[in-house]
Design a protein around this motif. Sequence first.
Motif, PDB file in Angstrom:
ATOM      1  N   ILE A  70       0.841  -1.204   0.000  1.00  0.00           N
ATOM      2  CA  ILE A  70       0.000   0.000   0.000  1.00  0.00           C
ATOM      3  C   ILE A  70       0.874   1.251   0.000  1.00  0.00           C
ATOM      4  O   ILE A  70       0.628   2.200  -0.754  1.00  0.00           O
ATOM      5  CB  ILE A  70      -0.938   0.006   1.228  1.00  0.00           C
ATOM      6  N   GLU A  71       1.908   1.231   0.828  1.00  0.00           N
ATOM      7  CA  GLU A  71       2.830   2.370   0.930  1.00  0.00           C
ATOM      8  C   GLU A  71       3.534   2.624  -0.398  1.00  0.00           C
ATOM      9  O   GLU A  71       3.680   3.782  -0.827  1.00  0.00           O
ATOM     10  CB  GLU A  71       3.859   2.090   2.034  1.00  0.00           C
ATOM     11  N   ILE A  72       3.962   1.569  -1.059  1.00  0.00           N
ATOM     12  CA  ILE A  72       4.664   1.724  -2.338  1.00  0.00           C
ATOM     13  C   ILE A  72       3.743   2.352  -3.392  1.00  0.00           C
ATOM     14  O   ILE A  72       4.127   3.307  -4.077  1.00  0.00           O
ATOM     15  CB  ILE A  72       5.198   0.359  -2.831  1.00  0.00           C
ATOM     16  N   ILE A  73       2.542   1.830  -3.530  1.00  0.00           N
ATOM     17  CA  ILE A  73       1.599   2.370  -4.516  1.00  0.00           C
ATOM     18  C   ILE A  73       1.268   3.827  -4.216  1.00  0.00           C
ATOM     19  O   ILE A  73       1.262   4.682  -5.121  1.00  0.00           O
ATOM     20  CB  ILE A  73       0.300   1.528  -4.552  1.00  0.00           C
ATOM     21  N   ASN A  74       1.016   4.125  -2.958  1.00  0.00           N
ATOM     22  CA  ASN A  74       0.552   5.471  -2.591  1.00  0.00           C
ATOM     23  C   ASN A  74       1.654   6.523  -2.551  1.00  0.00           C
ATOM     24  O   ASN A  74       1.357   7.719  -2.477  1.00  0.00           O
ATOM     25  CB  ASN A  74      -0.170   5.424  -1.239  1.00  0.00           C
ATOM     26  N   THR A  75       2.901   6.103  -2.617  1.00  0.00           N
ATOM     27  CA  THR A  75       3.994   7.087  -2.623  1.00  0.00           C
ATOM     28  C   THR A  75       4.767   7.109  -3.939  1.00  0.00           C
ATOM     29  O   THR A  75       5.341   8.139  -4.306  1.00  0.00           O
ATOM     30  CB  THR A  75       5.005   6.813  -1.486  1.00  0.00           C
ATOM     31  N   ARG A  76       4.764   5.994  -4.679  1.00  0.00           N
ATOM     32  CA  ARG A  76       5.611   5.894  -5.869  1.00  0.00           C
ATOM     33  C   ARG A  76       4.858   6.009  -7.196  1.00  0.00           C
ATOM     34  O   ARG A  76       5.477   6.315  -8.222  1.00  0.00           O
ATOM     35  CB  ARG A  76       6.344   4.543  -5.864  1.00  0.00           C
TER      36      ARG A  76
END
Length: 411
Positions: free
Chosen positions: A351-357
Amino acid sequence: MKNLLIIGFVWPEPNSSAAGSRMIQLIQLFLSHNWQVTFASPAADSEYMINFGKLGVSKVTIEINNSSFDDFVKHLQPNIVIFDRFIIEEQFGWRVAKHCPDAMRILNTEDLHGLRKTRHEALKKNKKFQITDLLNNDTVKREIASIYRCDLSLIISDYEIQLLKETFNINDSLLHYLPFLLEPITQKTVKNWTTFSDRDHFMTIGNFLHEPNWNSVIYLKETIWPLIKKELPMAELHIYGAYPSHKVTQLNNKKEGFHIKGRAENSKEVIQNSRVCLAPLRFGAGIKGKLTEAMLCGTPSVTTTIGAEGMLGEDSDWNGFITDSPEKFAIAAVKLYTNKNLWQQAQQNGIEIINTRFQKSKFSNSFLKQVDIILGNINKHRANNFIGNMLNFHTLRSTEYMSRWIEEKNK
């Protein structure tokens, strides 16, 4: 209304490949800013291609080595032409430059084909890939020349941006980092995901016509899956992908739990109902659609350094595990499959990767802004690209005469 022409290597199939999904993202971005979009390709129609009519996009079939394209592009007079892959720029770039000299020319690389091919050659020779290997590869030379001939090239991976700058000294002004353009994962999305307990099986997915995908399936079959199966005798691996040939389907083995499923009617559904995604990619380039889609479906994954390339920030943790050792890969897969807490933490990392990258809103505006700047200063922009001017000078002549010779020969 501004006019965009996209010349595609193939007709986009968003349910067959990451490249197809990426192209639809680009088309929708321009449509959302009121551009008139025409998509042209010399490829044969496909039953899985996107419905251009529903999108509001004009579809035109063109031919290579045929001056009929000249009349078509002169009549259309696009403000921008996007070449999908350098091979298409080689075929049509000189014609666009000759008949629409003021049109901005953009190369959509998809991924760096030369990087993927050089890595593949190293693997076949059982040697470690070195950056210097790129300097002797003919595909790399052709691709770099295409980048120089265009006004801007879209690069999907920040690793590839760095490679182009540091190894080939390509100026910043010719490159634009544009990863997948995705919507954020919200709490509402997460609530609709299938839970750990309700998921079964390992899975992998990928167009079988794409050589890195086929190689990874063989690697799973011969090396990794037997190690996993030894620890989890009841486990199954479900393998999905478009265009499975006979050599693919004959790998199906129910006793081994190795199931070739072929094309997925709904890729998100099969990924979201699986517990762990396996992607042991040993060569390739760009960003891997199967891994971003796994994150979008809340499915942790195990992959290699090449699989995760261009997807992690300095402080990011992977959506599972990254390893190039087949033994460690199998151990990581078993851990993710059996440990609920570890699995849930991996899901949060995704989730963190999608929402930041990969935020659509973050990258769309900066790209369109750069397009407007170049369109408003196209002559000055080109004057600063001497190598590109030189290559266009020679290409316009050599490629034009070769193409005209082929056209006469075909008559």
